[in-house]
Design a protein around this motif. Structure first.
Motif, PDB file in Angstrom:
ATOM      1  N   SER A 254      -0.509  -1.162  14.951  1.00 30.27           N
ATOM      2  CA  SER A 254      -1.298  -1.063  16.184  1.00 30.27           C
ATOM      3  C   SER A 254      -2.471  -0.097  16.053  1.00 30.27           C
ATOM      4  N   SER A 255      -2.525   0.636  14.923  1.00 23.90           N
ATOM      5  CA  SER A 255      -3.651   1.556  14.705  1.00 23.90           C
ATOM      6  C   SER A 255      -3.742   1.899  13.218  1.00 23.90           C
TER       7      SER A 255
ATOM      8  N   ARG B  70      -7.340   2.951   0.234  1.00 25.19           N
ATOM      9  CA  ARG B  70      -6.306   2.737   1.249  1.00 25.19           C
ATOM     10  C   ARG B  70      -6.851   2.480   2.661  1.00 25.19           C
ATOM     11  N   PRO B  71      -7.981   3.112   3.050  1.00 28.43           N
ATOM     12  CA  PRO B  71      -8.497   2.813   4.403  1.00 28.43           C
ATOM     13  C   PRO B  71      -8.790   1.327   4.617  1.00 28.43           C
ATOM     14  N   HIS B  72      -9.201   0.630   3.558  1.00 27.08           N
ATOM     15  CA  HIS B  72      -9.481  -0.812   3.705  1.00 27.08           C
ATOM     16  C   HIS B  72      -8.188  -1.593   3.892  1.00 27.08           C
ATOM     17  N   PHE B  73      -7.140  -1.184   3.199  1.00 25.51           N
ATOM     18  CA  PHE B  73      -5.828  -1.817   3.414  1.00 25.51           C
ATOM     19  C   PHE B  73      -5.358  -1.556   4.845  1.00 25.51           C
TER      20      PHE B  73
ATOM     21  N   PHE C  32      -1.084   4.177   8.092  1.00 25.90           N
ATOM     22  CA  PHE C  32      -0.828   5.248   7.130  1.00 25.90           C
ATOM     23  C   PHE C  32       0.575   5.821   7.310  1.00 25.90           C
ATOM     24  N   LYS C  33       0.968   5.971   8.551  1.00 26.93           N
ATOM     25  CA  LYS C  33       2.277   6.573   8.837  1.00 26.93           C
ATOM     26  C   LYS C  33       3.414   5.710   8.291  1.00 26.93           C
ATOM     27  N   ARG C  34       3.240   4.391   8.389  1.00 24.52           N
ATOM     28  CA  ARG C  34       4.330   3.499   7.974  1.00 24.52           C
ATOM     29  C   ARG C  34       4.240   3.028   6.525  1.00 24.52           C
ATOM     30  N   TYR C  35       3.003   2.782   6.059  1.00 28.07           N
ATOM     31  CA  TYR C  35       2.886   2.075   4.779  1.00 28.07           C
ATOM     32  C   TYR C  35       1.999   2.722   3.721  1.00 28.07           C
ATOM     33  N   LEU C  36       1.011   3.496   4.127  1.00 27.99           N
ATOM     34  CA  LEU C  36       0.004   3.914   3.140  1.00 27.99           C
ATOM     35  C   LEU C  36      -0.076   5.427   2.926  1.00 27.99           C
TER      36      LEU C  36
ATOM     37  N   GLY D 117       2.894   2.230  -0.031  1.00 29.82           N
ATOM     38  CA  GLY D 117       1.543   1.961  -0.535  1.00 29.82           C
ATOM     39  C   GLY D 117       0.839   3.192  -1.077  1.00 29.82           C
ATOM     40  N   ASP D 118       1.571   4.280  -1.199  1.00 33.69           N
ATOM     41  CA  ASP D 118       0.991   5.519  -1.722  1.00 33.69           C
ATOM     42  C   ASP D 118       1.061   5.489  -3.249  1.00 33.69           C
ATOM     43  N   VAL D 119       0.094   4.810  -3.854  1.00 33.88           N
ATOM     44  CA  VAL D 119       0.056   4.686  -5.315  1.00 33.88           C
ATOM     45  C   VAL D 119      -0.933   5.700  -5.847  1.00 33.88           C
ATOM     46  N   LYS D 120      -0.451   6.524  -6.757  1.00 29.40           N
ATOM     47  CA  LYS D 120      -1.312   7.571  -7.292  1.00 29.40           C
ATOM     48  C   LYS D 120      -2.372   6.963  -8.215  1.00 29.40           C
ATOM     49  N   GLN D 121      -3.594   7.420  -8.048  1.00 31.81           N
ATOM     50  CA  GLN D 121      -4.668   6.961  -8.935  1.00 31.81           C
ATOM     51  C   GLN D 121      -4.636   7.806 -10.203  1.00 31.81           C
TER      52      GLN D 121
END
Ligand code: MN
Ligand code: MN
Ligand code: MN
Length: 273
Positions: free
Chosen positions: A144-145, A130-133, A150-154, A160-164
Motif C-alpha cells: 500500500s506504500s 530497490r526503490p524501483h522494485f 521496504f518494511k516487508r520485502y526490500l 529482497g535485501d541483496v547485498k551489492q
C-alpha cells in the motif's frame, strides 16, 4: 571561482537531465563542473562540450569496497575513452544488473512475477535499484506504500535485501589512473568511521594512488571543513569540493553551493583552469 566537482544527472539517481543540470549549474554561477554519476559517464558524454561560461571536466562516482565498508571514489578529468576505465564501468553495470536479477528472483519466490522487467520500466534508463522494485510492487497493488514495500520485502534483513558486491578500492583507483584522471575520496565523513579508521582508509587510499579528499561536500559545518583540510595536509593530499547535488529543492546540496576551500588546501583542479 565557483567550482562543483560532484553532482548527479538522470544517468544515475539525479532528477535533472544532463542538459538541465548544466543549465542549472550555469544559473548558479558554476564555472567548473564535473558530472559524477554513480558508475556511469553517459550524463557527462551527453554534454561534454560545456559552454563559454562553464568548463566541464569528465567525472564519475565509483562504488567500491574497503574491507566491509562501501566507499565512493570520484574519478575526475580522465580520458572517457580509455579501455581500462570503460571495461571497469561495464563491470559495475553488470554487477548492478546481476544484483537486480537476484532481487527479482527472490521476489518471485514470494509470488511476485515480472518484477525485473517492471523495475526496469520504472527506472527508465536510470540505474536500477530497490526503490524501483518498491514502486513496481506498489503499482501492482502488492503493497500500500513504498515504506511498506521496504518494511516487508526490500528493507534490511528482508528477502529482497541483496547485498551489492563491489570491487576493491585499489582496483577502481587503477581504472582512474589508467585513464589519466584524478581520484578523490568522496565525502570522507559520510562513512561514519572512527577517526582512527578514517585515517587508515586515507592511508590506503593514498598508497593505492588516490590524489585528493573531498574537503567540502555540500553545505557543511566549518568544523568538518577544517578537520578534512587538516587530513589533506597530514596525508599530503589535494582537496576537492562538490555539492553532491541530486535534485532541486535540497538546500544543503545545491549546485555550486560549495563554499571556499581553506587556504592551506591544494585544490585538485589547480592545473585545470
Ligand atoms: Mn546518489
Ligand atoms: Mn556518494
Ligand atoms: Mn554522489
Amino acid at each position: 571561482m565557483i567550482i562543483d566537482l560532484h553532482c548527479h544527472s538522470t544517468a544515475s539517481d539525479g532528477s535533472l537531465s544532463p542538459v538541465d543540470l548544466v543549465r542549472r549549474a550555469e544559473a548558479q554561477g558554476v564555472e567548473l563542473l564535473a558530472i559524477t554519476d554513480h558508475d556511469v559517464i553517459d550524463g557527462y558524454l551527453a554534454v561534454q562540450e560545456g559552454s563559454s561560461a562553464l568548463q566541464l571536466v569528465s567525472g564519475v562516482e565509483l562504488s567500491c569496497c574497503w574491507g566491509k565498508t562501501a566507499i565512493h571514489v570520484l574519478g575526475l578529468r580522465f580520458d572517457p575513452a580509455n579501455p581500462v576505465l570503460v571495461a571497469g564501468l561495464q563491470a559495475q553495470q553488470q554487477a548492478r544488473v546481476e544484483r537486480a536479477q537476484m532481487i527479482a528472483g527472490r521476489l518471485a519466490k514470494k509470488g511476485f512475477d515480472g518484477t525485473y522487467q517492471g523495475a526496469c520500466r520504472i527506472a527508465a534508463g536510470s540505474q536500477l535499484g530497490r526503490p524501483h522494485f518498491a514502486r513496481f510492487l506498489l503499482e501492482q497493488g502488492h503493497v500500500s506504500s513504498i515504506a511498506q514495500a521496504f518494511k516487508r520485502y526490500l528493507g534490511a534483513g528482508k528477502i529482497g535485501d541483496v547485498k551489492q558486491v563491489w570491487p576493491e578500492l585499489a582496483e577502481v583507483l587503477g581504472w582512474v589512473a589508467a585513464a589519466g584522471g584524478a581520484a578523490v575520496l568522496a565525502h570522507p565523513l559520510h562513512y561514519k568511521m572512527t577517526a582512527t579508521k578514517l585515517r587508515a582508509l586515507i592511508a590506503d587510499f593514498k598508497e593505492a594512488g588516490g590524489q585528493g579528499l573531498e574537503v567540502i561536500s555540500g553545505k557543511q559545518s566549518k568544523d568538518r571543513t577544517t578537520y578534512l583540510a587538516h587530513l589533506c595536509e597530514r596525508f599530503e593530499l589535494q582537496a576537492s569540493c562538490g555539492s553532491d547535488f541530486h535534485q532541486p529543492g535540497m538546500t544543503w546540496s545545491e549546485l555550486g553551493n560549495t563554499g571556499r576551500l581553506p587556504s592551506t588546501c591544494q585544490p585538485v583542479w589547480a592545473d585545470w583552469v
